[in-house]
Design an enzyme around this catalytic site. Structure first.
Site, PDB file in Angstrom:
ATOM      1  N   LYS A   1       0.827  -1.213   0.000  1.00  0.00           N
ATOM      2  CA  LYS A   1       0.000   0.000   0.000  1.00  0.00           C
ATOM      3  C   LYS A   1       0.863   1.265   0.000  1.00  0.00           C
ATOM      4  CE  LYS A   1      -3.944  -2.147   2.435  1.00  0.00           C
ATOM      5  NZ  LYS A   1      -4.788  -2.065   3.663  1.00  0.00           N
TER       6      LYS A   1
ATOM      7  N   TYR B   1     -12.501  -2.275  -3.088  1.00  0.00           N
ATOM      8  CA  TYR B   1     -13.018  -2.310  -1.720  1.00  0.00           C
ATOM      9  C   TYR B   1     -14.547  -2.260  -1.666  1.00  0.00           C
ATOM     10  CZ  TYR B   1      -8.381  -1.892   0.481  1.00  0.00           C
ATOM     11  OH  TYR B   1      -7.104  -2.125   0.943  1.00  0.00           O
TER      12      TYR B   1
ATOM     13  N   PHE C   1     -15.418   3.716   7.571  1.00  0.00           N
ATOM     14  CA  PHE C   1     -14.038   4.027   7.169  1.00  0.00           C
ATOM     15  C   PHE C   1     -13.817   3.976   5.662  1.00  0.00           C
ATOM     16  CE2 PHE C   1     -14.199  -0.527   8.373  1.00  0.00           C
ATOM     17  CZ  PHE C   1     -13.760  -1.131   7.197  1.00  0.00           C
TER      18      PHE C   1
ATOM     19  N   ASN D   1      -2.015   0.050   7.183  1.00  0.00           N
ATOM     20  CA  ASN D   1      -1.461  -1.231   7.645  1.00  0.00           C
ATOM     21  C   ASN D   1      -0.631  -1.950   6.583  1.00  0.00           C
ATOM     22  OD1 ASN D   1      -3.474  -2.103   5.992  1.00  0.00           O
ATOM     23  ND2 ASN D   1      -4.716  -3.071   7.584  1.00  0.00           N
TER      24      ASN D   1
ATOM     25  N   HIS E   1      -2.106  -5.351   1.482  1.00  0.00           N
ATOM     26  CA  HIS E   1      -3.397  -5.994   1.239  1.00  0.00           C
ATOM     27  C   HIS E   1      -3.129  -7.402   0.734  1.00  0.00           C
ATOM     28  CE1 HIS E   1      -7.383  -6.915  -0.324  1.00  0.00           C
ATOM     29  NE2 HIS E   1      -6.752  -7.416  -1.363  1.00  0.00           N
TER      30      HIS E   1
ATOM     31  N   GLU F   1     -10.100  -9.906  -7.590  1.00  0.00           N
ATOM     32  CA  GLU F   1      -9.163  -8.778  -7.461  1.00  0.00           C
ATOM     33  C   GLU F   1      -8.063  -8.837  -8.521  1.00  0.00           C
ATOM     34  OE1 GLU F   1      -9.857  -8.593  -2.600  1.00  0.00           O
ATOM     35  OE2 GLU F   1      -7.886  -9.172  -3.381  1.00  0.00           O
TER      36      GLU F   1
END
Ligand code: DAT
Ligand code: MG
Length: 135
Positions: A10, A50, A58, A113, A116, A127
């Site tokens: 990310k 997402y 969020f 974080n 992914h 994906e």
């Protein structure tokens, strides 16, 4: 059974210079990286990626974050690669992620974080289709 999973380094991890460390851990584990590309994704791709979180509080911040700079997208393949990569990544909340995992070793924020990884074989294929349509 050999599986494919979509891994994203990310934008926070790219900014922090952790791309190589993530790749090193994937290679050391023994999974194969069969596609790899750095790119800055559009809001449209981020929202599709997402989509399952569209109703979460969020979600807007998540889309802002994942489009905030370049990321590194990879297809990772191998025996048990979906669950195996989730183990290497650690829990979603880095404060709960085990030491030795990527999130456990390098992150503190649930919003940022670092990585992914697809959470199922079906989601992985979906994906991968979004990021690498010709793969
Ligand atoms: P994972 O990335 O471990 O598959 P997820 O699919 O539940 O986790 O959520 C996708 C991302 O959304 C996650 O990596 C970080 C963000 N996120 C999840 N829960 C959050 C929360 N409670 N607050 C802020 N961001 C959150
Ligand atoms: Mg997820």
């Amino acid at each position: 059974m050999s599986e494919r999973t979509l891994i994203l380094v990310k934008p926070d991890a790219v900014r922090r210079g952790l791309t190589g460390e993530v790749i090193r851990r994937i290679e050391a584990k023994g999974f194969a990286i069969t596609r790899l590309e750095q790119r800055h994704i559009s809001r449209d791709i981020a929202e599709q990626h997402y989509a399952e979180h569209a109703d979460k509080p969020f979600y807007a911040g998540l889309v802002d974050f994942i489009t905030s700079g370049p990321l590194v997208a990879m297809i990772v393949e191998g025996e048990g690669a979906v669950a195996g990569m989730r183990q290497l990544m650690g829990a979603t909340n880095p404060l709960e992620a085990a030491p030795g995992s990527i999130r456990g070793d390098y992150a503190t924020s649930i919003g940022e974080n670092l990585v992914h990884g697809s959470d199922s074989i079906d989601n992985g294929e979906r994906e991968i289709g979004l990021f690498f349509p010709d793969a």
